[in-house]
Structure formats: C-alpha cells, structure tokens
Design a protein around this motif. Structure first.
Motif, PDB file in Angstrom:
ATOM      1  N   THR A  18       3.583 -38.461  11.146  1.00  0.00           N
ATOM      2  CA  THR A  18       4.417 -37.300  11.444  1.00  0.00           C
ATOM      3  C   THR A  18       5.374 -37.613  12.590  1.00  0.00           C
ATOM      4  O   THR A  18       6.547 -37.227  12.556  1.00  0.00           O
ATOM      5  CB  THR A  18       3.543 -36.083  11.810  1.00  0.00           C
ATOM      6  N   ALA A  19       4.872 -38.316  13.594  1.00  0.00           N
ATOM      7  CA  ALA A  19       5.713 -38.704  14.727  1.00  0.00           C
ATOM      8  C   ALA A  19       6.862 -39.593  14.249  1.00  0.00           C
ATOM      9  O   ALA A  19       8.017 -39.421  14.672  1.00  0.00           O
ATOM     10  CB  ALA A  19       4.882 -39.419  15.780  1.00  0.00           C
ATOM     11  N   ARG A  20       6.564 -40.545  13.367  1.00  0.00           N
ATOM     12  CA  ARG A  20       7.613 -41.425  12.831  1.00  0.00           C
ATOM     13  C   ARG A  20       8.639 -40.626  12.033  1.00  0.00           C
ATOM     14  O   ARG A  20       9.847 -40.878  12.141  1.00  0.00           O
ATOM     15  CB  ARG A  20       7.002 -42.515  11.943  1.00  0.00           C
ATOM     16  N   GLU A  21       8.167 -39.696  11.242  1.00  0.00           N
ATOM     17  CA  GLU A  21       9.079 -38.880  10.429  1.00  0.00           C
ATOM     18  C   GLU A  21      10.030 -38.066  11.301  1.00  0.00           C
ATOM     19  O   GLU A  21      11.175 -37.798  10.916  1.00  0.00           O
ATOM     20  CB  GLU A  21       8.274 -37.942   9.529  1.00  0.00           C
ATOM     21  N   LEU A  22       9.562 -37.701  12.486  1.00  0.00           N
ATOM     22  CA  LEU A  22      10.395 -36.931  13.414  1.00  0.00           C
ATOM     23  C   LEU A  22      11.219 -37.835  14.320  1.00  0.00           C
ATOM     24  O   LEU A  22      12.014 -37.351  15.130  1.00  0.00           O
ATOM     25  CB  LEU A  22       9.515 -36.010  14.273  1.00  0.00           C
ATOM     26  N   ILE A  54      13.121 -39.696  21.210  1.00  0.00           N
ATOM     27  CA  ILE A  54      13.395 -39.348  19.818  1.00  0.00           C
ATOM     28  C   ILE A  54      14.608 -40.130  19.337  1.00  0.00           C
ATOM     29  O   ILE A  54      15.632 -40.206  20.027  1.00  0.00           O
ATOM     30  CB  ILE A  54      13.611 -37.826  19.654  1.00  0.00           C
ATOM     31  N   GLN A  55      14.440 -40.760  18.185  1.00  0.00           N
ATOM     32  CA  GLN A  55      15.508 -41.538  17.569  1.00  0.00           C
ATOM     33  C   GLN A  55      16.105 -40.721  16.432  1.00  0.00           C
ATOM     34  O   GLN A  55      15.505 -40.604  15.360  1.00  0.00           O
ATOM     35  CB  GLN A  55      14.957 -42.858  17.027  1.00  0.00           C
ATOM     36  N   SER A  56      17.240 -40.128  16.672  1.00  0.00           N
ATOM     37  CA  SER A  56      17.879 -39.302  15.648  1.00  0.00           C
ATOM     38  C   SER A  56      18.587 -40.173  14.626  1.00  0.00           C
ATOM     39  O   SER A  56      19.083 -41.263  14.944  1.00  0.00           O
ATOM     40  CB  SER A  56      18.886 -38.340  16.291  1.00  0.00           C
ATOM     41  N   GLY A 188      13.071 -30.902  22.182  1.00  0.00           N
ATOM     42  CA  GLY A 188      13.343 -32.218  21.603  1.00  0.00           C
ATOM     43  C   GLY A 188      13.200 -32.264  20.097  1.00  0.00           C
ATOM     44  O   GLY A 188      14.017 -32.888  19.411  1.00  0.00           O
ATOM     45  N   VAL A 189      12.169 -31.628  19.552  1.00  0.00           N
ATOM     46  CA  VAL A 189      11.902 -31.722  18.106  1.00  0.00           C
ATOM     47  C   VAL A 189      12.207 -30.430  17.361  1.00  0.00           C
ATOM     48  O   VAL A 189      12.184 -30.411  16.126  1.00  0.00           O
ATOM     49  CB  VAL A 189      10.439 -32.135  17.837  1.00  0.00           C
ATOM     50  N   GLY A 190      12.476 -29.355  18.097  1.00  0.00           N
ATOM     51  CA  GLY A 190      12.764 -28.079  17.457  1.00  0.00           C
ATOM     52  C   GLY A 190      11.498 -27.338  17.061  1.00  0.00           C
ATOM     53  O   GLY A 190      10.401 -27.894  17.076  1.00  0.00           O
TER      54      GLY A 190
END
Length: 204
Positions: A18-22, A54-56, A188-190
């Motif tokens: 989940t962290a990777r997906e975000l 966070i890598q957008s 950061g992640v919403g």
C-alpha cells in the motif's frame, strides 16, 4: 474472489504494498541511544530519525511528508534474540553488554571471552553486516496509529481513549506530537490515501 498471491500476503507485506502504491518512501538515520530522546530510560532501545517521503507520478524528486523520532525496545536487538551459547543466559551481563552496544552503534555485535578486560568479555561489531534498520511496515503502522488522534475532537477525548491523565503535561506533549504527525500524513497522502493506509494496517 482473492487470488492465491493475495491470500498469502502477510500484514506487513500488505502495508508495504500500500505504501508503494501511494509512492511512500521511508528513510531512517540511526541515533545512538545515549543521544536519543530515550537516553534517560533505564532500559536501552534502538532509535532512529525517520523521514517519510512521497514520490508523485511524473516528479523526479520525492517530497518530504514528515520527519519524526522512531524507536523500538531492545527486544528487537539481534543480541536479545541470540543463542545462550553466543550471549549467555537471558539476564547475563554479557548479553546485556551486547544489547547496549547494539543500541549505541546500530549494528549487530558478537561477544568474545577476554580475560584481559575487566568485564571478562569483549564486544565487537560484526563486519559486513548491514546497519540495524526499522521495518518499513512497522514505521508506517506506527505513524498511522498516531494519526488516529485526528478522530478525537479534543485532547481530553484522546487522552481518555488511551488512558492518559488529562492533567499531564507529558500526555499533552505526546498529543501535540501525534497531531502534528497526523496532519502532515493526511496532507501528504490525502484523505483517501490515509484511509487506504488505515485499512492496510488493520490487525497489524
């Protein structure tokens, strides 16, 4: 219907996925116990300064979401879990020395008999071993747990839920630290991202 891979996924793997997906990245810098926020405690601990980034999508540089202290008890030290043959009994002076050395250096150690040393043993860092680092899932789960504070309308409600004394300055300091983490994480992640993390961390 879940496929076999999803069924076999552990709670920790679920959190990391989940962290990777975000696009979340956890970076950790070891802090010696003697220089940590827990230095006054009787029992040593492993401590780090962790940075959540966070890598957008489409962006080359990861953006910092938050930075905070993170620690785990000495039960996570390799020496704590080591064999009796290598470190002596669970309460031996030799094992205690090894645990304290790991909490101070951030590296696994080995113990050698040494008649020339006042303690009767010598502790050495194991060469070639990676530094002791926290598990990504553990860090994420801890931050998500702290974020529960935003579900409480007041400090008194939060303190009551966790059994803290509402007149405690220490408790209020912890509350404010958790609130800072929670707001930074949500920013950061919403809201949707935070909801995904909370779902992933259930039963962890």
């Amino acid at each position: 219907m879940q496929n076999q891979a999803e069924i076999a996924e552990t709670a920790g793997q679920r959190i990391e996925r989940t962290a990777r997906e975000l696009g979340l990245i956890v970076e950790s810098v070891f802090v010696p116990f003697s220089r940590s926020r827990n230095a006054a405690e009787k029992s040593p601990s492993l401590n780090w300064r962790v940075i959540l980034k966070i890598q957008s999508t489409g962006q080359g540089t990861a953006r910092k979401v938050l930075e905070t202290d993170y620690s785990v008890g000495c039960g996570h030290c390799p020496a704590y879990r080591g064999s009796v043959k290598a470190f002596g009994s669970q309460n031996s002076i030799m094992r205690d020395g090894a645990i304290r050395a790991e909490c101070e250096t951030g590296r696994a150690v080995w113990v050698f008999d040494s008649a020339s040393h006042s303690s009767g043993y010598t502790v050495r860092t194991l060469e070639g071993h990676k530094p002791l680092m926290p598990e990504t899932a553990d860090v994420i789960a801890s931050l998500v747990m702290d974020s529960d504070v935003i579900d409480c309308a007041t400090f008194e409600e939060w303190a009551g839920n966790l059994g803290y004394d509402t007149d405690s300055r220490s408790a209020e300091k912890t509350y404010r630290a958790c609130l800072e983490i929670a707001l930074a994480l949500r920013n950061g992640v919403g809201e949707a991202g935070l909801a995904k993390l909370r779902e992933a961390c259930q039963d962890y």
